[in-house]
Structures are given as structure tokens and as C-alpha cells.
Design an enzyme around this catalytic site. Sequence first.
Site, PDB file in Angstrom:
ATOM      1  N   LYS A   1      10.948 -20.028 -26.552  1.00  0.00           N
ATOM      2  CA  LYS A   1       9.602 -19.437 -26.411  1.00  0.00           C
ATOM      3  C   LYS A   1       9.731 -17.943 -26.117  1.00  0.00           C
ATOM      4  O   LYS A   1       9.043 -17.122 -26.717  1.00  0.00           O
ATOM      5  CB  LYS A   1       8.861 -20.111 -25.259  1.00  0.00           C
ATOM      6  CG  LYS A   1       7.611 -19.380 -24.793  1.00  0.00           C
ATOM      7  CD  LYS A   1       6.896 -20.090 -23.676  1.00  0.00           C
ATOM      8  CE  LYS A   1       7.442 -19.744 -22.322  1.00  0.00           C
ATOM      9  NZ  LYS A   1       7.031 -18.444 -21.782  1.00  0.00           N
TER      10      LYS A   1
ATOM     11  N   ARG B   1       1.749  -9.490 -11.386  1.00  0.00           N
ATOM     12  CA  ARG B   1       2.640  -9.194 -12.500  1.00  0.00           C
ATOM     13  C   ARG B   1       2.417  -7.721 -12.883  1.00  0.00           C
ATOM     14  O   ARG B   1       1.735  -7.406 -13.835  1.00  0.00           O
ATOM     15  CB  ARG B   1       2.367 -10.115 -13.691  1.00  0.00           C
ATOM     16  CG  ARG B   1       2.615 -11.583 -13.411  1.00  0.00           C
ATOM     17  CD  ARG B   1       4.075 -11.947 -13.230  1.00  0.00           C
ATOM     18  NE  ARG B   1       4.869 -11.956 -14.421  1.00  0.00           N
ATOM     19  CZ  ARG B   1       4.998 -13.017 -15.231  1.00  0.00           C
ATOM     20  NH1 ARG B   1       4.321 -14.099 -14.981  1.00  0.00           N
ATOM     21  NH2 ARG B   1       5.768 -12.959 -16.310  1.00  0.00           N
TER      22      ARG B   1
ATOM     23  N   CYS C   1      -0.637 -13.660 -12.217  1.00  0.00           N
ATOM     24  CA  CYS C   1      -0.670 -14.969 -12.854  1.00  0.00           C
ATOM     25  C   CYS C   1      -0.174 -15.959 -11.810  1.00  0.00           C
ATOM     26  O   CYS C   1      -0.039 -15.636 -10.643  1.00  0.00           O
ATOM     27  CB  CYS C   1       0.210 -14.993 -14.092  1.00  0.00           C
ATOM     28  SG  CYS C   1       1.942 -15.026 -13.667  1.00  0.00           S
TER      29      CYS C   1
HETATM   30  C1  EPZ Z   1       9.950 -12.711 -18.784  1.00  0.00           C
HETATM   31  O1  EPZ Z   1       8.772 -12.325 -18.078  1.00  0.00           O
HETATM   32  C2  EPZ Z   1       9.748 -14.169 -19.151  1.00  0.00           C
HETATM   33  N1  EPZ Z   1       8.576 -14.308 -20.011  1.00  0.00           N
HETATM   34  C3  EPZ Z   1       9.561 -15.004 -17.883  1.00  0.00           C
HETATM   35  O2  EPZ Z   1       9.472 -16.375 -18.288  1.00  0.00           O
HETATM   36  C4  EPZ Z   1      10.805 -14.833 -17.009  1.00  0.00           C
HETATM   37  O3  EPZ Z   1      10.609 -15.551 -15.805  1.00  0.00           O
HETATM   38  C5  EPZ Z   1      11.016 -13.346 -16.711  1.00  0.00           C
HETATM   39  O4  EPZ Z   1      11.120 -12.609 -17.947  1.00  0.00           O
HETATM   40  C6  EPZ Z   1      12.284 -13.095 -15.908  1.00  0.00           C
HETATM   41  O5  EPZ Z   1      13.390 -13.589 -16.604  1.00  0.00           O
HETATM   42  C7  EPZ Z   1       8.703 -14.019 -21.334  1.00  0.00           C
HETATM   43  O6  EPZ Z   1       9.753 -13.617 -21.799  1.00  0.00           O
HETATM   44  C8  EPZ Z   1       7.494 -14.242 -22.171  1.00  0.00           C
HETATM   45  P1  EPZ Z   1      10.089  -9.190 -15.953  1.00  0.00           P
HETATM   46  P2  EPZ Z   1       8.518 -10.758 -17.744  1.00  0.00           P
HETATM   47  O7  EPZ Z   1       9.321  -8.040 -16.500  1.00  0.00           O
HETATM   48  O8  EPZ Z   1       8.926  -9.929 -18.879  1.00  0.00           O
HETATM   49  C9  EPZ Z   1       8.639  -7.211 -11.887  1.00  0.00           C
HETATM   50  C10 EPZ Z   1       8.590 -18.529 -18.330  1.00  0.00           C
HETATM   51  O9  EPZ Z   1       8.452 -19.402 -17.460  1.00  0.00           O
HETATM   52  N2  EPZ Z   1       8.076  -6.148 -12.760  1.00  0.00           N
HETATM   53  O10 EPZ Z   1      11.576  -9.222 -16.101  1.00  0.00           O
HETATM   54  O11 EPZ Z   1       7.134 -10.640 -17.226  1.00  0.00           O
HETATM   55  C11 EPZ Z   1       7.807  -8.490 -11.994  1.00  0.00           C
HETATM   56  O12 EPZ Z   1       6.708  -8.435 -11.103  1.00  0.00           O
HETATM   57  C12 EPZ Z   1       8.257 -17.091 -18.011  1.00  0.00           C
HETATM   58  O13 EPZ Z   1       9.031 -18.734 -19.503  1.00  0.00           O
HETATM   59  C13 EPZ Z   1       7.566  -4.981 -12.170  1.00  0.00           C
HETATM   60  O14 EPZ Z   1       7.564  -4.821 -10.953  1.00  0.00           O
HETATM   61  O15 EPZ Z   1       9.542 -10.564 -16.523  1.00  0.00           O
HETATM   62  C14 EPZ Z   1       8.768  -9.562 -11.611  1.00  0.00           C
HETATM   63  O16 EPZ Z   1       8.826  -9.647 -10.199  1.00  0.00           O
HETATM   64  C15 EPZ Z   1       7.760 -16.917 -16.580  1.00  0.00           C
HETATM   65  N3  EPZ Z   1       7.031  -4.031 -12.974  1.00  0.00           N
HETATM   66  C16 EPZ Z   1      10.111  -9.040 -12.136  1.00  0.00           C
HETATM   67  O17 EPZ Z   1       9.932  -7.639 -12.358  1.00  0.00           O
HETATM   68  C17 EPZ Z   1       6.997  -4.159 -14.337  1.00  0.00           C
HETATM   69  O18 EPZ Z   1       6.507  -3.229 -15.025  1.00  0.00           O
HETATM   70  C18 EPZ Z   1      10.545  -9.711 -13.426  1.00  0.00           C
HETATM   71  O19 EPZ Z   1       9.649  -9.338 -14.415  1.00  0.00           O
HETATM   72  C19 EPZ Z   1       7.511  -5.342 -14.908  1.00  0.00           C
HETATM   73  C20 EPZ Z   1       8.055  -6.325 -14.101  1.00  0.00           C
END
Ligand code: EPZ
Length: 428
Positions: free
Chosen positions: A29, A128, A123
Amino acid sequence: MDWTVGKMDAFIIKGKSSLSGEVDIHGAKNSALPILAATLLSGGVCVLENCPELSDVENAIEILKSLGCKVRREADRVIVDSESVSTCRVEPELMHKIRSSIVFMGALIGRTGCAHLSFPGGCELGPRPIDIHINSLKRLGVVIDEKHGHFSCTTPNGVNGVTLNLPFPSVGATENIIMAAVTSQGTTKIHNAAREPEIVDLANFLNRCGANIYGAGEGVITIDGVHQLHGCTHRIIPDRIEAATYMAAAAVTGSTITLNNVISDHIEPVYYVFREAGCSIRTYKNKLLIQSPERLKRVKLIRTLVYPGFPTDAQAPVMAMLTVANGTSMFIETIFQNRYKHVDELIKMGANIKTEERVAVVEGVKSLYGAKVAATDLRSGAALVIAGLAAKGETTVTNVYHIDRGYEQLTENLRKLGADIYRTTIGE
Ligand code: EPZ
């Protein structure tokens, strides 16, 4: 599949189950979603093989169609013709259907030079933020006006390569930067980039479309902007989190099963947990055999980390399996602020779990008991199904539309493995 029906659907599970046989792992996904957005950049026809049938994927396809793309599905192949993209505006109701729609920002900027879209706030996993996305795109020359969660992005002077240092290796931000930069002037370097396999898959897809991206999967990714991309055919990698989920289902029921279509290296980060819990794991080419003991041993400490550490998405399914282990396991969830929503539901089934901030202490109990529980997000829902397989009696999991976002044919696959589980629609 009529996804709207899922709103009132539930899974009914009769435990204890014992599983055997094989399960085919579907396409990832979290690879399919950014790659579907990236088809906008090709301006041609892209054939995506091994594209899973999931509600999140279907919603991403709806966004592509709303932008003027022609999209059709033929079994596990999704064909996208993005020659005539007619707008860079995505309607809010489409954006709000999937959290990860944010990756359309980078793709639209890379293709059209503009993007007008709005984002859901937090979410189920807590806030997020998208500050890393926004700050990075601004450094590339994107002018972004934000009003009440609506973002208007323009590039009056084009997109210009720059060197970026991410404060956190955000998966989505890395994907957005790559997609905005592939057709930019000059070269972009991303330091402290996300290293997840889905990032490598996106880079491989774009390079097949004529992009010049180097170093994906390592800490520094370099993108040499090119003028034009073209269509291609690409096979999406298998879903490593789905694989970990079925492994947890086997482990919690003392079962031996085979997973087909896996990439063993991508699942490596969870092997130590299953082995410490007493499972034996053998891999051969794209197959994985997991053999589980009658009762699992506790796992002293599981700390979720960015890849190649233990994946946060596997935390809930693995916690479910350890609720009946012999001894006390501890989790530290370092990635998301609020990713323990499955805990209260597991406690309803007899689990003994205490959480404080990012720490969860799971004291193994002899058995769980069937109960009526509610899925609160994708992976928590999967955790409740895993717990239901091990519980004595009947478990009803409601709000399974969360599960439909990331697991294709979960009940059918578990039934084939011998589980007593079925889907039903419950009243208002
Ligand atoms: C991706 O989300 C995945 N989703 C998530 O999978 C996965 O848990 C996550 O990466 C971590 O591996 C998809 O790929 C569609 P991040 P993403 O940006 O991109 C903080 C599932 O269950 N952050 O790496 O949103 C954020 O708050 C889903 O399949 C900032 O602070 O993850 C979080 O604490 C859930 N500022 C951490 O980084 C930003 O601008 C990880 O976020 C962006 C993120």
C-alpha cells in the site's frame, strides 16, 4: 468492492484458531500510493503491476481521475494515462479520504508547476504535521499560501534544485521532494532522507520513467532534474507490513505457515522480535516459512524506529501477539505520538497492558477472551483480528473500514489458513 459498504461491516472471529498453509502477500500500500501520484509526472501511460485492491488505493485512483487522468484496473494491474492532466486542484472531499493524499502535492508541482489542495489535520495516530514537506518545497522555490488547511502552491520561478537537510527522515516528505524535483532545473540533494523500501520503489519507478535519481535507500538521495518523463511498466514491491501481520497471526496461534511473494530483506527488521519470541523463520527466494511455539516467550524491548529499525506499522500487530506470551514485553513507540489506541480494545479481551506516553508494558496472560472491540486505525484493527484468533470464544471487530485501507481479502486469506472468521454487516 463497494467500499462504502464497509462503514457498518464487522469481522466475527471464533478462537482459538490454528493456522496452516500458504498466503500470498499483495503489493505494498505504502508503495502503491506514492507511485500512483507519481504517474502524473510521466505524461504518458504507466502500467502498475501487483497494485493491491485497497480502499486507499481506489481513493488515490479517484484523485487521478479528478485531475484528468484515464485510469483502469485489470486484475492486479492499474493502467494510468496521465497525458491530459486538466487541473492542479484536488477537491477537499477527495483529499480528506486518505491521509497520504499529501504526496499529490509534490507530484502536481512536478507535473504542472502548481497544486491547490487541502489536508486533514491529525489522524488516528495523533497530529500529523507537514512542516518538513512545506519547508522543503519552499526551499525548492515553491510559493505556498496556507489558509485554514488549504494550500495554494505555485512556482513563479520554476522549481530549482537545492541541498536539503531533513530534521527527521519523513517518508512522505522525502517522497514529495523527489516528485517535485524530478523535473526541476539543476540538482537536489536530500540529506537525512527516509530509507524505507517504498522510497526505493518510488525512485525505481521514476527512473524507469526517465528520471535521474541516485542513492534511494541510503541517507543522501540525489535528483538530477530532467526536462521530460515518459510512461513505463513497473511491478510494485510486496507489502512488508502485511507480511509481518500474517507472521504475527501465525505466532499467536502456535502455527506454521508459508508466506509467498515476500522480499526477505524488507522484513529483516522484525525477524529479531519473532525469534526472541521463540519462532523459527526460514526464507528461500520469495518465500518465508514461520514456525511458532505452543506459547510465545516475552520480548524484552521493542523500540519502533525509522527503516531499517523495527517498523512502527508492525507495533500493534506484534503487541497483540505478545499479550499471551510467557512474561513481560516492553514497547517504546518513537515515531508517532499516539499509536496505542489498540491497547484499550486489547484490555477488553483480557490483555494486561499499561501505557505511559510512548512506553507500553505488556504482561503476558494465559489467554484472551472474545469480546466486541472496535478498530481505530488500520494497524490497530489488524491487531484486534490477531488477538481474536488467539482468544477463547467469539470476537466482533467493528469499524473494519479501517482494515480495508491496507489489507486485501484479510478474512478470505485467514479462512484459507484455517481461521474461523467472516465478514458481516451490523445494524446502525
Ligand atoms: C508513512 O507515513 C506511512 N504511510 C505510514 O504508514 C508509516 O507509519 C510512516 O510512513 C512511518 O514509517 C504511507 O506511506 C502512506 P512520516 P508518513 O512523514 O509519511 C513526523 C500505515 O499504517 N512528521 O515518516 O506520514 C510525523 O508526525 C501508515 O500504513 C513531522 O513532524 O510518515 C510522525 O511523527 C500509518 N513533520 C513522523 O514524522 C512532517 O512534515 C513520521 O512521519 C512529516 C512528518
